[in-house]
Design a protein around this motif. Structure first.
Motif, PDB file in Angstrom:
ATOM      1  N   LEU A  28      -5.035  -5.015   0.830  1.00  0.00           N
ATOM      2  CA  LEU A  28      -4.477  -4.317  -0.328  1.00  0.00           C
ATOM      3  C   LEU A  28      -4.709  -2.810  -0.219  1.00  0.00           C
ATOM      4  O   LEU A  28      -3.806  -2.010  -0.510  1.00  0.00           O
ATOM      5  CB  LEU A  28      -5.077  -4.852  -1.625  1.00  0.00           C
ATOM      6  CG  LEU A  28      -4.573  -4.205  -2.912  1.00  0.00           C
ATOM      7  CD1 LEU A  28      -3.061  -4.365  -3.052  1.00  0.00           C
ATOM      8  CD2 LEU A  28      -5.302  -4.789  -4.118  1.00  0.00           C
ATOM      9  N   VAL A  29      -5.885  -2.403   0.198  1.00  0.00           N
ATOM     10  CA  VAL A  29      -6.162  -0.969   0.348  1.00  0.00           C
ATOM     11  C   VAL A  29      -5.247  -0.383   1.418  1.00  0.00           C
ATOM     12  O   VAL A  29      -4.679   0.703   1.232  1.00  0.00           O
ATOM     13  CB  VAL A  29      -7.652  -0.723   0.674  1.00  0.00           C
ATOM     14  CG1 VAL A  29      -7.926   0.771   0.846  1.00  0.00           C
ATOM     15  CG2 VAL A  29      -8.550  -1.304  -0.425  1.00  0.00           C
ATOM     16  N   PHE A  30      -5.053  -1.096   2.511  1.00  0.00           N
ATOM     17  CA  PHE A  30      -4.146  -0.622   3.558  1.00  0.00           C
ATOM     18  C   PHE A  30      -2.725  -0.481   3.006  1.00  0.00           C
ATOM     19  O   PHE A  30      -2.057   0.525   3.254  1.00  0.00           O
ATOM     20  CB  PHE A  30      -4.166  -1.583   4.757  1.00  0.00           C
ATOM     21  CG  PHE A  30      -3.389  -1.070   5.940  1.00  0.00           C
ATOM     22  CD1 PHE A  30      -3.997  -0.234   6.860  1.00  0.00           C
ATOM     23  CD2 PHE A  30      -2.062  -1.409   6.126  1.00  0.00           C
ATOM     24  CE1 PHE A  30      -3.288   0.260   7.948  1.00  0.00           C
ATOM     25  CE2 PHE A  30      -1.348  -0.925   7.198  1.00  0.00           C
ATOM     26  CZ  PHE A  30      -1.969  -0.090   8.124  1.00  0.00           C
ATOM     27  N   ARG A  31      -2.266  -1.478   2.246  1.00  0.00           N
ATOM     28  CA  ARG A  31      -0.918  -1.408   1.667  1.00  0.00           C
ATOM     29  C   ARG A  31      -0.798  -0.228   0.697  1.00  0.00           C
ATOM     30  O   ARG A  31       0.266   0.392   0.597  1.00  0.00           O
ATOM     31  CB  ARG A  31      -0.562  -2.721   0.972  1.00  0.00           C
ATOM     32  CG  ARG A  31      -0.282  -3.831   1.957  1.00  0.00           C
ATOM     33  CD  ARG A  31       0.440  -5.047   1.364  1.00  0.00           C
ATOM     34  NE  ARG A  31       0.207  -5.302  -0.042  1.00  0.00           N
ATOM     35  CZ  ARG A  31      -0.672  -6.179  -0.530  1.00  0.00           C
ATOM     36  NH1 ARG A  31      -1.431  -6.893   0.281  1.00  0.00           N
ATOM     37  NH2 ARG A  31      -0.794  -6.357  -1.838  1.00  0.00           N
ATOM     38  N   ALA A  32      -1.890   0.100  -0.014  1.00  0.00           N
ATOM     39  CA  ALA A  32      -1.859   1.241  -0.933  1.00  0.00           C
ATOM     40  C   ALA A  32      -1.587   2.538  -0.184  1.00  0.00           C
ATOM     41  O   ALA A  32      -1.045   3.491  -0.747  1.00  0.00           O
ATOM     42  CB  ALA A  32      -3.165   1.332  -1.717  1.00  0.00           C
ATOM     43  N   TRP A  33      -1.960   2.577   1.094  1.00  0.00           N
ATOM     44  CA  TRP A  33      -1.714   3.751   1.946  1.00  0.00           C
ATOM     45  C   TRP A  33      -0.352   3.719   2.636  1.00  0.00           C
ATOM     46  O   TRP A  33       0.088   4.742   3.150  1.00  0.00           O
ATOM     47  CB  TRP A  33      -2.784   3.829   3.025  1.00  0.00           C
ATOM     48  CG  TRP A  33      -4.048   4.477   2.599  1.00  0.00           C
ATOM     49  CD1 TRP A  33      -5.120   3.898   1.987  1.00  0.00           C
ATOM     50  CD2 TRP A  33      -4.396   5.847   2.782  1.00  0.00           C
ATOM     51  NE1 TRP A  33      -6.108   4.817   1.772  1.00  0.00           N
ATOM     52  CE2 TRP A  33      -5.681   6.032   2.252  1.00  0.00           C
ATOM     53  CE3 TRP A  33      -3.743   6.946   3.353  1.00  0.00           C
ATOM     54  CZ2 TRP A  33      -6.339   7.251   2.259  1.00  0.00           C
ATOM     55  CZ3 TRP A  33      -4.379   8.162   3.363  1.00  0.00           C
ATOM     56  CH2 TRP A  33      -5.665   8.317   2.822  1.00  0.00           C
TER      57      TRP A  33
END
Length: 158
Positions: A28-33
Motif C-alpha cells: 500500500l505504501v508503494f502504491r501511494a508513491w
C-alpha cells in the motif's frame, strides 16, 4: 542508474536521508508513491495540493507535478523514473522548474520500502544538492509530505 549533472560535493553533507515507519502494508505504501489517485492526496507541505499533467511510473517514464501553495503560487517539479521495483524500491530524478518551465538542478531520489511486521519501513535518500539551504528546504518539505502520507495511509489502510 543515471548520474546527476551536478558536481559531487563532499559525500553526506549535500544529501538528505529520512527514515519513517508507517502503520500500513508495504504494498500500500508503494502504491501511494506510484498511483495517480494516491499521489494527488499527500505530496507537498501542509496546506498544499498536488496535480499532475504527466505521469508514467515505469523505468524511463516521465512525470510533471504542480504543488499548489495556499498563497496561490504554483511550484512545478519534473523528473524521470529510473528504477521501479514493486513493492521494494523507486529511483527517480527530481528538478524544480523555473517560471519559464526550464528545469533547475537535478537530484536523484531513492526510496526503499521494507516490511516490518505488517508495517513499512521507508528509507528516503535525495542527493546531490547544490547548497545546504536547498537540502534543508527539501527536508522540511518532504517531512511535512510524509506527515501527510502517514495521515492518508491511516485513512485508507485495511
Amino acid at each position: 542508474m543515471t548520474s546527476t549533472t551536478n558536481a559531487a560535493p563532499a559525500a553526506g553533507e549535500h544529501e538528505l536521508v529520512i527514515t519513517r515507519l508507517f502503520k500500513a502494508p508495504r504494498e500500500l505504501v508503494f502504491r501511494a508513491w506510484t498511483e495517480p489517485q494516491h499521489l494527488s492526496r499527500w505530496p507537498g507541505p501542509k496546506g498544499f495540493t498536488a496535480t499532475s499533467d504527466a505521469f508514467d511510473c515505469s523505468p524511463g517514464g516521465f512525470y510533471r507535478t504542480c504543488l499548489h501553495a495556499p498563497d496561490g503560487t504554483d511550484h512545478w517539479v519534473r523528473g524521470t523514473y529510473l528504477t521501479v521495483e514493486p513493492p521494494a524500491r523507486l529511483v527517480f530524478t527530481h528538478a524544480w522548474e523555473d517560471d519559464r518551465g526550464n528545469p533547475g538542478p537535478e537530484t536523484i531520489v531513492t526510496v526503499t520500502f521494507e516490511d516490518k511486521d505488517g508495517q513499512t519501513l521507508m528509507r528516503f535518500h535525495q542527493a546531490v544538492f547544490t547548497t545546504l539551504a536547498s537540502r534543508d528546504g527539501h527536508g522540511e518539505g518532504w517531512n511535512q509530505s510524509f506527515d501527510r502520507l502517514e495521515t492518508y495511509l491511516t485513512e485508507i489502510a485495511p
